[in-house]
Design a protein around this motif. Structure first.
Motif, PDB file in Angstrom:
ATOM      1  N   ILE A 110       0.819  -1.217   0.000  1.00  0.00           N
ATOM      2  CA  ILE A 110       0.000   0.000   0.000  1.00  0.00           C
ATOM      3  C   ILE A 110       0.849   1.263   0.000  1.00  0.00           C
ATOM      4  CG2 ILE A 110      -2.003  -1.097   1.060  1.00  0.00           C
ATOM      5  CD1 ILE A 110      -1.072  -0.077   3.754  1.00  0.00           C
ATOM      6  N   SER A 111       2.168   1.111   0.060  1.00  0.00           N
ATOM      7  CA  SER A 111       3.093   2.225  -0.131  1.00  0.00           C
ATOM      8  C   SER A 111       4.315   1.697  -0.874  1.00  0.00           C
ATOM      9  CB  SER A 111       3.483   2.871   1.203  1.00  0.00           C
ATOM     10  OG  SER A 111       4.006   1.917   2.099  1.00  0.00           O
ATOM     11  N   PRO A 112       5.113   2.569  -1.498  1.00  0.00           N
ATOM     12  CA  PRO A 112       6.168   2.093  -2.401  1.00  0.00           C
ATOM     13  C   PRO A 112       7.276   1.266  -1.765  1.00  0.00           C
ATOM     14  CG  PRO A 112       5.605   4.372  -2.876  1.00  0.00           C
ATOM     15  CD  PRO A 112       4.914   4.027  -1.598  1.00  0.00           C
ATOM     16  N   GLY A 113       7.562   1.466  -0.471  1.00  0.00           N
ATOM     17  CA  GLY A 113       8.681   0.752   0.129  1.00  0.00           C
ATOM     18  C   GLY A 113      10.021   1.289  -0.333  1.00  0.00           C
ATOM     19  N   GLU A 114      10.021   2.463  -0.940  1.00  0.00           N
ATOM     20  CA  GLU A 114      11.227   3.067  -1.504  1.00  0.00           C
ATOM     21  C   GLU A 114      11.766   4.172  -0.598  1.00  0.00           C
ATOM     22  OE1 GLU A 114      12.589   1.985  -4.275  1.00  0.00           O
ATOM     23  OE2 GLU A 114      10.988   0.940  -5.362  1.00  0.00           O
ATOM     24  N   VAL A 115      13.032   4.482  -0.774  1.00  0.00           N
ATOM     25  CA  VAL A 115      13.674   5.598  -0.085  1.00  0.00           C
ATOM     26  C   VAL A 115      14.491   6.388  -1.095  1.00  0.00           C
ATOM     27  CG1 VAL A 115      15.502   6.220   1.561  1.00  0.00           C
ATOM     28  CG2 VAL A 115      13.791   4.523   2.194  1.00  0.00           C
ATOM     29  N   GLU A 116      14.418   7.700  -1.014  1.00  0.00           N
ATOM     30  CA  GLU A 116      15.316   8.554  -1.788  1.00  0.00           C
ATOM     31  C   GLU A 116      16.569   8.735  -0.948  1.00  0.00           C
ATOM     32  OE1 GLU A 116      16.583  10.069  -5.049  1.00  0.00           O
ATOM     33  OE2 GLU A 116      14.395   9.866  -5.010  1.00  0.00           O
ATOM     34  N   LEU A 117      17.612   7.976  -1.292  1.00  0.00           N
ATOM     35  CA  LEU A 117      18.895   8.098  -0.601  1.00  0.00           C
ATOM     36  C   LEU A 117      19.663   9.280  -1.167  1.00  0.00           C
ATOM     37  CD1 LEU A 117      20.172   4.390  -0.471  1.00  0.00           C
ATOM     38  CD2 LEU A 117      19.390   5.770   1.458  1.00  0.00           C
ATOM     39  N   VAL A 118      20.248  10.088  -0.300  1.00  0.00           N
ATOM     40  CA  VAL A 118      21.056  11.224  -0.748  1.00  0.00           C
ATOM     41  C   VAL A 118      22.483  11.043  -0.260  1.00  0.00           C
ATOM     42  CG1 VAL A 118      19.103  12.803  -0.847  1.00  0.00           C
ATOM     43  CG2 VAL A 118      20.377  12.590   1.275  1.00  0.00           C
ATOM     44  N   VAL A 119      23.441  11.517  -1.045  1.00  0.00           N
ATOM     45  CA  VAL A 119      24.841  11.369  -0.655  1.00  0.00           C
ATOM     46  C   VAL A 119      25.046  12.020   0.710  1.00  0.00           C
ATOM     47  CG1 VAL A 119      25.781  11.168  -2.982  1.00  0.00           C
ATOM     48  CG2 VAL A 119      25.399  13.432  -1.999  1.00  0.00           C
ATOM     49  N   VAL A 281      16.634  -7.540   8.872  1.00  0.00           N
ATOM     50  CA  VAL A 281      15.533  -7.476   9.840  1.00  0.00           C
ATOM     51  C   VAL A 281      15.168  -6.028  10.142  1.00  0.00           C
ATOM     52  CG1 VAL A 281      14.870  -7.964  12.227  1.00  0.00           C
ATOM     53  CG2 VAL A 281      16.021  -9.722  10.878  1.00  0.00           C
ATOM     54  N   GLN A 282      16.172  -5.160  10.269  1.00  0.00           N
ATOM     55  CA  GLN A 282      15.892  -3.758  10.530  1.00  0.00           C
ATOM     56  C   GLN A 282      15.106  -3.137   9.381  1.00  0.00           C
ATOM     57  OE1 GLN A 282      16.508  -1.985  13.410  1.00  0.00           O
ATOM     58  NE2 GLN A 282      15.143  -0.534  12.369  1.00  0.00           N
ATOM     59  N   GLY A 283      15.467  -3.516   8.169  1.00  0.00           N
ATOM     60  CA  GLY A 283      14.716  -3.029   7.013  1.00  0.00           C
ATOM     61  C   GLY A 283      13.262  -3.449   7.065  1.00  0.00           C
ATOM     62  N   LEU A 284      13.014  -4.674   7.517  1.00  0.00           N
ATOM     63  CA  LEU A 284      11.637  -5.151   7.652  1.00  0.00           C
ATOM     64  C   LEU A 284      10.904  -4.404   8.761  1.00  0.00           C
ATOM     65  CD1 LEU A 284      12.131  -9.001   7.190  1.00  0.00           C
ATOM     66  CD2 LEU A 284      10.789  -7.488   5.725  1.00  0.00           C
ATOM     67  N   ARG A 285      11.604  -4.096   9.836  1.00  0.00           N
ATOM     68  CA  ARG A 285      10.970  -3.309  10.910  1.00  0.00           C
ATOM     69  C   ARG A 285      10.529  -1.944  10.385  1.00  0.00           C
ATOM     70  NH1 ARG A 285      15.363  -4.716  14.357  1.00  0.00           N
ATOM     71  NH2 ARG A 285      14.837  -6.543  15.608  1.00  0.00           N
ATOM     72  N   ASP A 286      11.421  -1.318   9.625  1.00  0.00           N
ATOM     73  CA  ASP A 286      11.132   0.020   9.113  1.00  0.00           C
ATOM     74  C   ASP A 286      10.060   0.018   8.034  1.00  0.00           C
ATOM     75  OD1 ASP A 286      13.055   1.137  10.791  1.00  0.00           O
ATOM     76  OD2 ASP A 286      14.647   0.996   9.281  1.00  0.00           O
ATOM     77  N   GLY A 287       9.928  -1.109   7.339  1.00  0.00           N
ATOM     78  CA  GLY A 287       9.043  -1.104   6.182  1.00  0.00           C
ATOM     79  C   GLY A 287       7.909  -2.103   6.185  1.00  0.00           C
ATOM     80  N   LYS A 288       7.691  -2.819   7.290  1.00  0.00           N
ATOM     81  CA  LYS A 288       6.657  -3.859   7.286  1.00  0.00           C
ATOM     82  C   LYS A 288       5.269  -3.299   7.004  1.00  0.00           C
ATOM     83  CE  LYS A 288       4.600  -7.617   9.944  1.00  0.00           C
ATOM     84  NZ  LYS A 288       4.310  -8.157  11.270  1.00  0.00           N
ATOM     85  N   SER A 289       5.026  -2.058   7.403  1.00  0.00           N
ATOM     86  CA  SER A 289       3.693  -1.473   7.216  1.00  0.00           C
ATOM     87  C   SER A 289       3.361  -1.207   5.752  1.00  0.00           C
ATOM     88  CB  SER A 289       3.564  -0.178   8.015  1.00  0.00           C
ATOM     89  OG  SER A 289       4.512   0.786   7.589  1.00  0.00           O
ATOM     90  N   GLN A 290       4.324  -1.384   4.854  1.00  0.00           N
ATOM     91  CA  GLN A 290       4.042  -1.198   3.426  1.00  0.00           C
ATOM     92  C   GLN A 290       3.159  -2.311   2.877  1.00  0.00           C
ATOM     93  OE1 GLN A 290       7.477  -2.415   0.588  1.00  0.00           O
ATOM     94  NE2 GLN A 290       8.442  -2.291   2.604  1.00  0.00           N
ATOM     95  N   TYR A 291       3.159  -3.490   3.523  1.00  0.00           N
ATOM     96  CA  TYR A 291       2.448  -4.635   2.956  1.00  0.00           C
ATOM     97  C   TYR A 291       0.953  -4.579   3.279  1.00  0.00           C
ATOM     98  CZ  TYR A 291       7.256  -6.249   2.732  1.00  0.00           C
ATOM     99  OH  TYR A 291       8.613  -6.330   2.503  1.00  0.00           O
ATOM    100  N   SER A 292       0.162  -4.861   2.267  1.00  0.00           N
ATOM    101  CA  SER A 292      -1.288  -4.924   2.446  1.00  0.00           C
ATOM    102  C   SER A 292      -1.647  -6.118   3.321  1.00  0.00           C
ATOM    103  CB  SER A 292      -1.975  -5.058   1.086  1.00  0.00           C
ATOM    104  OG  SER A 292      -3.350  -5.290   1.225  1.00  0.00           O
ATOM    105  N   LYS A 293      -2.763  -6.016   4.022  1.00  0.00           N
ATOM    106  CA  LYS A 293      -3.229  -7.133   4.845  1.00  0.00           C
ATOM    107  C   LYS A 293      -4.273  -7.980   4.126  1.00  0.00           C
ATOM    108  CE  LYS A 293      -2.415  -4.612   9.162  1.00  0.00           C
ATOM    109  NZ  LYS A 293      -3.002  -4.094  10.425  1.00  0.00           N
ATOM    110  N   ASP A 294      -4.861  -7.427   3.050  1.00  0.00           N
ATOM    111  CA  ASP A 294      -5.952  -8.143   2.396  1.00  0.00           C
ATOM    112  C   ASP A 294      -5.900  -8.137   0.871  1.00  0.00           C
ATOM    113  OD1 ASP A 294      -6.596  -5.498   1.881  1.00  0.00           O
ATOM    114  OD2 ASP A 294      -8.365  -5.469   3.185  1.00  0.00           O
TER     115      ASP A 294
END
Length: 338
Positions: A110-119, A281-294
């Protein structure tokens, strides 16, 4: 010599078991499925569904293929090289504008799961898209969702499309190298590349699209991303197979919702950790809410994706897009028992 009743029963049971063992296994439906970066956490439900055995439970023999970006996967689908793709929903709109008809049958994120990384050394400057003027920005591939989103962030900040350039640098090692070599001032990517770049100290988080709240703040609304899509013509002739594919993915979404990041990581191949399970695992903690439940795509979210594309995608601008043809709730409704 006579055989007793109990002995006869044992013989019959043994014969039945032997016949069952020798009988051919029920044929499974073969499917070729492609994803634009199978080891990215944005597309994690694909490999996890395979790891959990949900495809096989549905009678599917799924062969997974990887590509560098969602745009390449969509091209493979249209060429008939694969039957199913997991990529960003925005491709269904982009392709309709080009006269092609693909259909989202299940929304995975439900969200992109992306990050704009900057130098890192210029993080204060390039965390603001208004300062991207005249600079190169990294994307996974031209015409990909990261390309669309990067251009939209620049446009929203007041820049003209011609005032930035997006260059395809992929993800993982190639994205990290582009940042290290100063070929780009920022790049849009997903986990586990994000956590790797942060740990190495070469980049900082500029804009976070890993969860619904930060996505709404950055894009002005929801932006559903990873979804399961198929060619509309193939869908019409393979509805039973599509239902099985959707059933498998919905089972995985419910499993993700019920388990911790550590549990999820344990089910994934170790080479997906990019050498560091803790970071994964840390990445999953930060981004788990991106996944739809249904697996459901809301009409308002689809409208927001169209709004973003109309702002930055020349193929969509000036075209009449029928959003009702880009997705269907038919299969997820059945999979959810509604």
């Amino acid at each position: 010599m006579s055989i007793g009743r109990s002995s006869m029963r044992r013989i019959l049971i043994a014969a039945m078991l032997l016949a069952a063992a020798m009988a051919p296994a029920a044929a499974q439906t073969k499917i070729k499925l492609m994803v634009g970066g199978i080891d990215k956490q944005a597309y994690l439900p694909v490999k996890l569904t395979d790891q959990l055995g949900h495809f096989k439970e549905q009678g599917l023999d799924v062969e997974l293929y990887n590509s560098n970006s969602g745009s390449q996967a969509a091209t493979a689908l249209l060429a008939g090289e694969v039957q199913v793709v997991v990529g960003f929903y925005d491709h269904t709109i982009d392709l309709q504008a080009k006269g092609k008809h693909i259909v989202n049958v299940a929304q995975l994120s439900i969200s992109p799961g992306e990050v704009e990384l900057v130098v890192a050394k210029d993080a204060d400057t390039f965390s603001n898209p208004a300062n991207w003027k005249g600079h190169a920005l990294g994307v996974t591939g031209l015409g990909s969702a990261t390309d669309f989103l990067t251009r939209y962030l620049a446009t929203k900040a007041g820049l003209k499309p011609s005032e930035i350039s997006t260059i395809p640098v992929g993800a993982g090692d190639t994205m990290i190298a582009a940042l290290q070599q100063n070929r780009i001032v920022a790049g849009m990517t997903t986990e586990p590349t994000v956590s790797r770049a942060l740990k190495m100290g070469i980049a900082k988080v500029g804009i976070d699209l890993r969860n619904p709240d930060t996505t709404r703040a950055a894009l002005g609304g929801d932006y559903p991303s990873a979804c399961v899509y198929v060619d509309a013509g193939w869908l019409d002739g393979n509805r039973e197979t599509v239902q099985k594919v959707v059933n498998a993915f919905i089972g995985t979404l419910k499993w993700i919702d019920a388990h911790s990041p550590e549990d999820i990581a344990d089910k994934m191949p170790k080479d997906y950790y990019a050498g560091d399970r803790d970071l994964y695992v840390q990445g999953l903690r930060d981004g788990k809410s991106q996944y739809s439940k249904d697996g459901v795509l809301s009409a308002s979210a689809a409208e927001n994706v169209l709004r973003v594309l109309k702002a930055v995608n020349p193929a969509v601008q000036g075209k009449e897009i029928d959003l009702s043809r880009t997705y269907t709730a038919e299969f997820v409704s059945r999979a959810n028992g509604s």
